[in-house]
Design a protein around this motif. Structure first.
Motif, short mmCIF file in Angstrom:
data_model
loop_
_atom_site.label_atom_id
_atom_site.label_comp_id
_atom_site.label_asym_id
_atom_site.label_seq_id
_atom_site.Cartn_x
_atom_site.Cartn_y
_atom_site.Cartn_z
N VAL A 109 68.63 40.41 47.11
CA VAL A 109 67.97 40.48 48.41
C VAL A 109 68.86 39.80 49.45
CG1 VAL A 109 66.72 38.34 47.92
CG2 VAL A 109 65.79 39.93 49.61
N PRO A 110 68.80 40.21 50.72
CA PRO A 110 69.64 39.54 51.72
C PRO A 110 69.32 38.05 51.83
CG PRO A 110 68.70 41.56 52.61
CD PRO A 110 68.03 41.32 51.30
N LEU B 32 65.42 50.99 49.58
CA LEU B 32 65.90 51.06 50.96
C LEU B 32 64.70 50.77 51.86
CD1 LEU B 32 68.00 51.66 53.12
CD2 LEU B 32 67.50 54.10 52.85
N VAL B 33 64.82 49.72 52.67
CA VAL B 33 63.67 49.23 53.43
C VAL B 33 63.46 50.00 54.72
CG1 VAL B 33 62.71 47.22 54.63
CG2 VAL B 33 63.82 46.95 52.39
N ARG C 202 62.81 47.13 63.46
CA ARG C 202 61.45 46.59 63.59
C ARG C 202 60.77 46.49 62.23
NH1 ARG C 202 58.22 49.95 65.82
NH2 ARG C 202 59.59 51.76 65.96
N VAL C 203 61.51 46.07 61.24
CA VAL C 203 60.92 45.85 59.93
C VAL C 203 59.91 44.69 60.05
CG1 VAL C 203 61.36 45.10 57.56
CG2 VAL C 203 62.92 46.71 58.68
N PRO D 150 71.78 36.71 59.77
CA PRO D 150 71.44 36.87 61.18
C PRO D 150 71.28 38.31 61.65
CG PRO D 150 73.70 36.15 60.96
CD PRO D 150 73.11 36.14 59.59
N HIS D 151 70.34 38.99 61.08
CA HIS D 151 69.86 40.29 61.57
C HIS D 151 68.36 40.30 61.31
CE1 HIS D 151 68.96 44.52 61.95
NE2 HIS D 151 70.19 44.80 62.29
N PRO D 152 67.55 40.64 62.30
CA PRO D 152 66.09 40.54 62.10
C PRO D 152 65.56 41.35 60.93
CG PRO D 152 66.64 41.73 64.12
CD PRO D 152 67.89 41.08 63.66
N ASP D 153 66.14 42.52 60.67
CA ASP D 153 65.67 43.32 59.55
C ASP D 153 66.02 42.67 58.20
OD1 ASP D 153 64.57 45.22 61.19
OD2 ASP D 153 66.21 46.65 60.97
#
Length: 248
Positions: free
Chosen positions: A135-136, A54-55, A104-105, A141-144
C-alpha cells in the motif's frame, strides 16, 4: 512478527516465502509498477500468488483531452494497468477495479464511497487469502495515495487476522515535506529491497503505461500529466524502498 528487514540478505525465494500471497493496492495505474514492480516480479519468479487492486479511474491525468472522453481515458489506463501486471507476472488473478474518482478518492467514512470501498477491499483480501498487502506510504504526498492508505487501514482493522502491511514510496521522492517522512510515532521500520533480478521487468512495466510517459497517448491536452525524466530516475535503480508497519 519479525521485521521483514531482518530477511533482506536472504535469497529472493526466501523473501517470497516469507511474504506469501500478496496483494498490491495502486491508487492510479502506474503506481504498482513504480512503487513495487520489482517486488511483484520477484514474488512471481518465486511462484507466490499475487493480485492487484486499482483504486481510482485514472481519468484526471489529462482532463482536457477532447479526443479521449473520460470513459475512453479510463479504458486506456485500465488496459495499461493490465498490461503492466502481465509483464510483472501478476495478471493471473482478475484485478479489483474500484473505479473511484481520480483526484477525489474518499479518505474518511463521512465521504461517499468510503465504506463501500472498504468492504470491497476487505472481501478481496480475504478471498485472495492475502498474507501481505502493499500500500502507498501513509503520508505519500498525493491526496489519492493518502486516501488509499486510509481505505486499506480501515479494511485491515475490520479483519480478524490482517495481513502484513508494507508501504511503498512514490511521490515522497519528489514532494515530501519533513512532516511527511516517518517518525518514531509511526511504528514503522524502513528498508531497501534489492530488485536487481527483476529490474528489467519493472522498467518494462513502467513503460507499459504509455499515456504517462513521453510522448504519451492523450496528446491533445498540452497541460496534461507526464512522468518527468527526473521522477522516473527515482525508479531506475536496483532497489525499492518500503516501510513495514510493525503494528496496525
Amino acid at each position: 512478527m519479525l521485521p521483514f528487514s531482518e530477511y533482506l540478505a536472504r535469497a529472493a525465494s526466501f523473501v517470497a516465502e516469507l511474504l506469501g500471497s500478496t496483494v498490491v493496492i495502486a491508487p492510479h495505474p502506474d503506481d504498482e509498477a513504480l512503487g513495487c514492480g520489482g517486488l511483484l516480479a520477484l514474488l512471481r519468479q518465486a511462484g507466490q500468488p499475487t493480485a492487484a487492486v486499482l483504486v481510482s479511474d485514472g481519468t484526471m491525468s489529462h482532463p482536457n483531452s477532447e479526443v479521449f472522453s473520460a470513459p475512453a481515458r479510463r479504458a486506456v489506463r485500465e488496459a495499461e494497468f493490465r498490461h503492466a501486471l502481465t509483464i510483472l507476472g501478476a495478471a493471473e488473478t482478475e484485478p479489483l477495479l474500484l473505479g473511484l474518482p481520480d483526484g477525489r478518492v474518499p479518505n474518511s467514512p463521512t465521504e461517499p464511497g468510503f465504506t463501500a470501498a472498504v468492504a470491497q477491499l476487505r472481501e478481496f483480501l480475504e478471498r485472495q487469502q492475502a498474507a501481505t498487502v502493499l500500500v502507498p506510504w501513509r503520508r505519500d504526498p498525493h491526496p489519492d495515495h493518502r486516501a488509499t492508505a486510509r481505505l486499506v487501514q480501515a479494511a485491515l482493522e475490520a479483519m480478524p487476522q490482517p495481513p502484513r502491511r508494507l508501504e511503498y514510496v512514490v511521490w515522497a521522492w519528489e514532494r515530501a515535506a519533513p512532516e511527511d517522512l516517518p517518525t518514531a510515532a509511526d511504528a514503522v521500520q524502513g528498508f531497501r529491497l534489492d530488485i536487481a533480478a527483476a529490474l528489467g521487468q519493472k522498467q518494462q512495466a513502467i513503460a507499459a503505461h504509455r499515456s504517462q510517459v513521453a510522448p504519451g497517448v492523450f496528446t491533445d491536452d498540452a497541460g496534461g500529466f507526464l512522468l518527468s525524466p527526473e521522477m522516473l530516475a527515482h525508479f531506475a535503480g536496483p532497489y525499492e524502498v518500503y516501510f513495514e508497519a510493525l503494528e496496525l
